[in-house]
Enzyme design. Sequence first.
Site, PDB file in Angstrom:
ATOM      1  N   ASP A  51      -7.808 -64.704 -44.332  1.00  0.00           N
ATOM      2  CA  ASP A  51      -8.897 -65.025 -45.260  1.00  0.00           C
ATOM      3  C   ASP A  51      -9.838 -63.836 -45.396  1.00  0.00           C
ATOM      4  O   ASP A  51     -10.570 -63.502 -44.475  1.00  0.00           O
ATOM      5  CB  ASP A  51      -9.686 -66.233 -44.739  1.00  0.00           C
ATOM      6  N   TYR A  56     -16.160 -58.620 -48.764  1.00  0.00           N
ATOM      7  CA  TYR A  56     -16.082 -58.148 -47.372  1.00  0.00           C
ATOM      8  C   TYR A  56     -15.789 -56.648 -47.290  1.00  0.00           C
ATOM      9  O   TYR A  56     -15.930 -56.042 -46.233  1.00  0.00           O
ATOM     10  CB  TYR A  56     -15.017 -58.912 -46.564  1.00  0.00           C
ATOM     11  N   LYS A  81     -11.350 -63.832 -52.358  1.00  0.00           N
ATOM     12  CA  LYS A  81     -12.372 -64.565 -53.119  1.00  0.00           C
ATOM     13  C   LYS A  81     -13.014 -63.690 -54.187  1.00  0.00           C
ATOM     14  O   LYS A  81     -13.222 -62.487 -53.980  1.00  0.00           O
ATOM     15  CB  LYS A  81     -13.465 -65.083 -52.167  1.00  0.00           C
ATOM     16  N   HIS A 112     -16.185 -67.462 -54.625  1.00  0.00           N
ATOM     17  CA  HIS A 112     -16.823 -67.333 -53.315  1.00  0.00           C
ATOM     18  C   HIS A 112     -18.098 -68.189 -53.175  1.00  0.00           C
ATOM     19  O   HIS A 112     -18.290 -68.880 -52.183  1.00  0.00           O
ATOM     20  CB  HIS A 112     -17.137 -65.853 -53.071  1.00  0.00           C
TER      21      HIS A 112
END
Length: 279
Positions: A51, A56, A81, A112
């Site tokens: 994930d 990120y 996401k 997200h």
Amino acid sequence: MSTQTKANIPDVTLNDGKIMPQLGFGVWQVEGDDIVPSVKTALEAGYRSLDTAAAYGNQPGVGQAIRESGVPREEIFLTTKLWSDKHGDAMAGIQESLDQMQEEFLDLYLVHWPRPKQGLYVEAWKGLIACRDAGKTRSIGVSNYTQRHLTEIIEATGVTPAVNQIELHPYFQQREMRAFHADHSIITESWSPLGQGGEVLRDPVITTIAEAHGKTPAQVVLRWHMDLGLVTIPKSVTPERIRENLDVFDFKLSPDDLKKIEGLDRGQRLGGDPATADW
Ligand code: NAD
């Protein structure tokens, strides 16, 4: 021990008929030199679900680790996401993520955050449907959507998300959301399942249950997520903990253990409130 084989992780069936491992590996805040070795350690240990998210900043490392792991892509369930800056152009968002990971397709693409002030969360959902129809992702879902947001997108499109990934741990158990998801055949996926490694893991209720089973507090909390039928994705950069977090299928919590953990709910969020969060 490095096995390179799939660990004994149960699957859940999504509302579109696809299969998703119940336990996976999350990589928020796994950055710099940590990302490639952490993901490779996870795949070696037997995780088959990863994930990540555009936000990120580690998608290239996730892709690199998958390629270097030797695990066939078809064995891996890959989630990323869409960030809020691309709510109006999900196709561009997914293509950028795929390019960064050097991948052809995703298993699951999530919006997200709804970012209600921006007012594009229905548009974003329509974009994800188009991404799925174009074969860029096998399944689509959302993250941090409230009941109101879910109702709106389902009414607008007739398409129900396969998954809603929400904050969920023993101090924030999300009973109402879980019931709503169950009513709509949406899988609940817990983020920050370990309460970000904070107070939850030192709670006497958890540590006492852990001692009784000869397991660690993290393993008890993850076993609880499994027993509730939730999907989850604990994060660690420490190889022993990465392996420890997968080793939760050789014991069972008793009805009394489950009742005690149920009593820990404090409605205490660690992250933002999706109804107001403006990111
Ligand atoms: P988590 O609850 O998984 O906790 C991770 C922390 O717990 C680690 O940094 C470490 O400090 C500690 N820890 C891990 N294993 C341990 C062990 N065995 N023993 C003791 N301590 C341990 O927190 P998280 O990273 O916030 O959440 C997991 C994943 O969920 C993320 O990596 C990300 O993929 C996802 N996530 C999604 C959202 C979202 O908005 N959709 C938000 C937050 C997290």
